[in-house]
Design a protein around this motif. Structure first.
Motif, mmCIF file in Angstrom:
data_model
loop_
_atom_site.group_PDB
_atom_site.id
_atom_site.type_symbol
_atom_site.label_atom_id
_atom_site.label_comp_id
_atom_site.label_asym_id
_atom_site.label_seq_id
_atom_site.Cartn_x
_atom_site.Cartn_y
_atom_site.Cartn_z
ATOM 1 N N GLU A 162 11.476 19.973 -20.576
ATOM 2 C CA GLU A 162 10.225 20.235 -19.853
ATOM 3 C C GLU A 162 9.424 18.944 -19.708
ATOM 4 O OE1 GLU A 162 9.270 23.033 -18.444
ATOM 5 O OE2 GLU A 162 10.852 24.306 -19.271
ATOM 6 N N ASN A 163 8.751 18.824 -18.566
ATOM 7 C CA ASN A 163 7.762 17.760 -18.418
ATOM 8 C C ASN A 163 6.471 18.201 -19.101
ATOM 9 O OD1 ASN A 163 9.126 15.763 -16.885
ATOM 10 N ND2 ASN A 163 9.023 17.133 -15.116
ATOM 11 N N PHE B 141 7.192 25.146 -25.894
ATOM 12 C CA PHE B 141 7.558 25.845 -24.661
ATOM 13 C C PHE B 141 9.040 25.614 -24.340
ATOM 14 C CE2 PHE B 141 7.990 26.062 -19.997
ATOM 15 C CZ PHE B 141 7.666 27.403 -19.831
ATOM 16 N N GLU C 4 11.944 28.482 -23.954
ATOM 17 C CA GLU C 4 12.816 28.587 -22.787
ATOM 18 C C GLU C 4 14.285 28.487 -23.198
ATOM 19 O OE1 GLU C 4 10.475 29.864 -20.258
ATOM 20 O OE2 GLU C 4 12.130 28.900 -19.212
#
Lengths: 126, 82
Positions: A16-17, A57, A61
């Motif tokens: 993730e960014n 996060f 995911e």
């Protein structure tokens, strides 16, 4: 060692960014659908909360993908919880008794820009 | 196109970072440019804030096209007016 059925192993990876979490600084109440209260408190107590939100996060995911590979879908992110041990090792649990038969291993890594996580699940008889 | 459609189109356009005219009924989650899981949650948060509603988990997972976003949002707004 007990034999493990290959179909009972789930694996997921995610990257993730962190930009969104950085931009949302001080507006973390938007995250109720993603993080538990425990996780929000943990991250907000860190020097750079956004990095830790982003890492968690990514882990959630990755967990969704691992669950999917076990044929389990439609799990809300905020019942997946990550707590660090006293040694600082992140551990994942799913706060629903339906999933107590899953043993979970995970790892998170990050820079200031991106976070990556991997989750391995083993479905066991209990 | 009514006001709800237009405001939803604006939400999607802003969050996905694409021109308004690219937000059509057919665009799909995990398929259309930038509509990934994180942006999906941002879209949900923006819809909830815009209309002061709270989407159920089932509706969040059903919201997989722009057309579905319109239908789901209108369902909640219809419920509010009863």
């Amino acid at each position: 060692m007990n034999k493990v059925a290959f179909n009972d192993i789930g694996i997921g990876i995610d990257i993730e960014n962190c930009d969104y979490f950085r931009r949302t600084r001080e507006n973390y109440d938007k995250f109720n659908k993603i993080f538990t209260d425990f996780e929000k408190e943990y991250c907000l107590n860190m020097e750079e909360p956004y990095i830790h939100f982003c890492g968690r996060f990514a882990a959630k995911e990755a967990a969704i993908k691992a669950l999917s590979s076990l044929g389990i879908s439609n799990i809300p992110l905020n019942i997946i919880e990550i707590r660090n041990t006293q040694q600082g090792v992140p551990q994942m649990q799913i706060n629903d008794s339906k999933y107590q038969n899953l043993s979970i291993k995970m790892s998170i890594s990050h820079t200031k820009e991106q976070a990556v996580a991997i989750v391995i699940m083993l479905r066991v008889e209990k | 196109m009514n006001n709800i459609d237009e405001s939803l189109q604006l939400i999607f356009s802003n969050i996905l970072g694409v021109n308004l005219n690219r937000i059509t009924d057919e665009i799909k989650y995990n398929s259309f440019e930038n509509w990934d899981s994180l942006r999906h949650l941002q879209i949900v948060a923006a819809i909830e804030e815009e209309y002061n509603i709270e989407l159920s988990f089932e509706d969040i997972t059903s919201l997989r096209t722009f057309k579905a976003a319109k239908e789901i949002t209108k369902k909640y707004l219809k419920g509010q007016s009863l």
